[in-house]
Design an enzyme around this catalytic site. Sequence first.
Site, mmCIF file in Angstrom:
data_model
loop_
_atom_site.group_PDB
_atom_site.id
_atom_site.type_symbol
_atom_site.label_atom_id
_atom_site.label_comp_id
_atom_site.label_asym_id
_atom_site.label_seq_id
_atom_site.Cartn_x
_atom_site.Cartn_y
_atom_site.Cartn_z
ATOM 1 N N HIS A 155 -2.198 9.887 -24.165
ATOM 2 C CA HIS A 155 -3.397 10.326 -23.296
ATOM 3 C C HIS A 155 -3.521 8.931 -22.542
ATOM 4 O O HIS A 155 -4.898 8.926 -21.985
ATOM 5 C CB HIS A 155 -4.697 10.864 -24.215
ATOM 6 C CG HIS A 155 -3.987 11.684 -25.196
ATOM 7 N ND1 HIS A 155 -4.149 13.026 -24.915
ATOM 8 C CD2 HIS A 155 -3.902 11.384 -26.634
ATOM 9 C CE1 HIS A 155 -3.570 13.702 -26.370
ATOM 10 N NE2 HIS A 155 -3.692 12.418 -27.127
ATOM 11 N N SER A 211 1.517 -5.019 3.541
ATOM 12 C CA SER A 211 0.886 -4.036 4.269
ATOM 13 C C SER A 211 0.658 -4.646 5.700
ATOM 14 O O SER A 211 0.601 -5.830 5.886
ATOM 15 C CB SER A 211 -0.820 -4.052 3.521
ATOM 16 O OG SER A 211 -1.738 -3.639 4.648
ATOM 17 N N LYS A 225 -1.726 -7.929 0.056
ATOM 18 C CA LYS A 225 -1.154 -6.736 -0.427
ATOM 19 C C LYS A 225 0.224 -6.911 -0.808
ATOM 20 O O LYS A 225 1.188 -7.661 -0.181
ATOM 21 C CB LYS A 225 -1.186 -5.631 0.094
ATOM 22 C CG LYS A 225 -2.690 -4.917 0.401
ATOM 23 C CD LYS A 225 -3.354 -4.655 -0.904
ATOM 24 C CE LYS A 225 -2.806 -3.371 -1.569
ATOM 25 N NZ LYS A 225 -2.758 -2.166 -0.895
ATOM 26 N N GLU A 279 6.912 4.053 -6.107
ATOM 27 C CA GLU A 279 5.855 5.373 -5.585
ATOM 28 C C GLU A 279 6.954 6.387 -4.852
ATOM 29 O O GLU A 279 6.926 7.454 -4.773
ATOM 30 C CB GLU A 279 4.855 4.702 -4.332
ATOM 31 C CG GLU A 279 3.754 4.100 -5.172
ATOM 32 C CD GLU A 279 3.046 3.454 -3.924
ATOM 33 O OE1 GLU A 279 2.604 4.054 -3.221
ATOM 34 O OE2 GLU A 279 2.719 2.317 -4.238
#
Length: 456
Positions: free
Chosen positions: A155, A276, A282, A289
């Site tokens: 969970h 970025s 970043k 992803e």
Amino acid sequence: MTLWSGRFTSSMDSTLWDLSESYSFDHVLYAHDIAGSRAHVQGLRAAGLLTEDECALLTATLDEVESEFDRGIFVRDPNDEDIHMAIERRATELAGEVGAKIHTARSRNDQVATTLRLFTRDALTEVARRCLALVDALVEVGGRNADAYLPGYTHLQRAQPVLLSHHLQAHAWSVLRDVDRLLDARDRLGVSPLGAGALAGTSLPIQPSLPASILGFAEPFANSMDAVSDRDFVAETLFCVALAGIHLSRMGEELVLWTTSEFNFATLGDAFTTGSSMLPQKKNSDVAELARGKSGRLVGNLTGLLVTLKGLPLSYNRDLQEDKEPLFDSVRQVLLVLSAITGAYQSMTFHAEVAEAAADDQFLVAIDIAESLVEDGMAFRQAHELVGRLVGDAVAKGRSFADVVLDDPATQRFAALFDPGVALARRCSPGASGPAASAVQLQRLADAQRAASNRL
Ligand code: ARG
């Protein structure tokens, strides 16, 4: 003029041409189509439909056409509707009159089914090979961080400590199942459709078993109508690839989490992260992803093909031309993701101190206290209740769980369970997450890896 224009008086409308032509995407099938034609020519020779010389000339011509493709100098004629027509047209130009015999006892319907099976067979092998490279990487990264552990989650809540190698091997087992599934699909597609003709075979004396064995198929088709209309092997491949993609997506999701500042369990190498355009600080895990994102498209390709197939009457229908782009796309995308995720894991630095501190969370020892009470003779349900009360106490009073356990006469003898790493070492049942069980698992995994690579 196309090669089939005999009965037509006007040429095709350009809008139909644009809709109908498939050369723009099926040219990638050239090598497999030529392999099928070479086998077909042998079959015609064996049937006495070509002389020895004609057979030799056509075979040499097909080699030449293939070499034009290999060298990137093949020139498409504006009338080449698809790869099959393009190759036949060019072979006829090069071989002269005998070129007109190459399509004897053959239709594009059995031809395209044969070509696509040959392509898919190679694609399945390649995807399986890259899956095995990912398994190697998962095992290698686990081995490189042999003692590192982290919280295992259910969970997405901390549950019990697990070795990093155990965690990575959980993914490895799912990828090994992908390999088995891909190779099972490859076994099942080993039926040659060549010789089925348009749908009902031919009056000419060919033996489909000959090209079948030349092409390395286990057997020729049994039913000519099934042979030209069956695309189960494409659907199955798309499923196998989609499921592999879903496994990759789950790995991707986890890498995204692990590399956040919030988790900070891992960092990916610079070569596998992106910056970025606006925010200078970043370092993004785009690779993970994209692994997650591509899976949507893989599922879409499978769904699209199933819908295409669902309403088709026997036997060949032009709808079947729609099998190719999803297949090509899924194979290409999954290969990209497999290579990139393999590299990302290999580049990963695991922050053992952070992950282990999280895994040494005192509450993760609750089950060990309960199980120790069981070892001393208490029924598990009572032990669960007793320890649950201590957890509740600690939470309600904002006290450390260890202090509460040590203050209780029923549990104070279990202090040593709170020492770092002890709960992990206690996970010793077969297949469990601790070091002793993991060593056994590693052996089993190595056996499975060996068995899978022997199937390649
Ligand atoms: N390009 C076609 C396909 O992919 C080849 C078969 C065409 N057959 C036909 N009867 N029009 O399916």
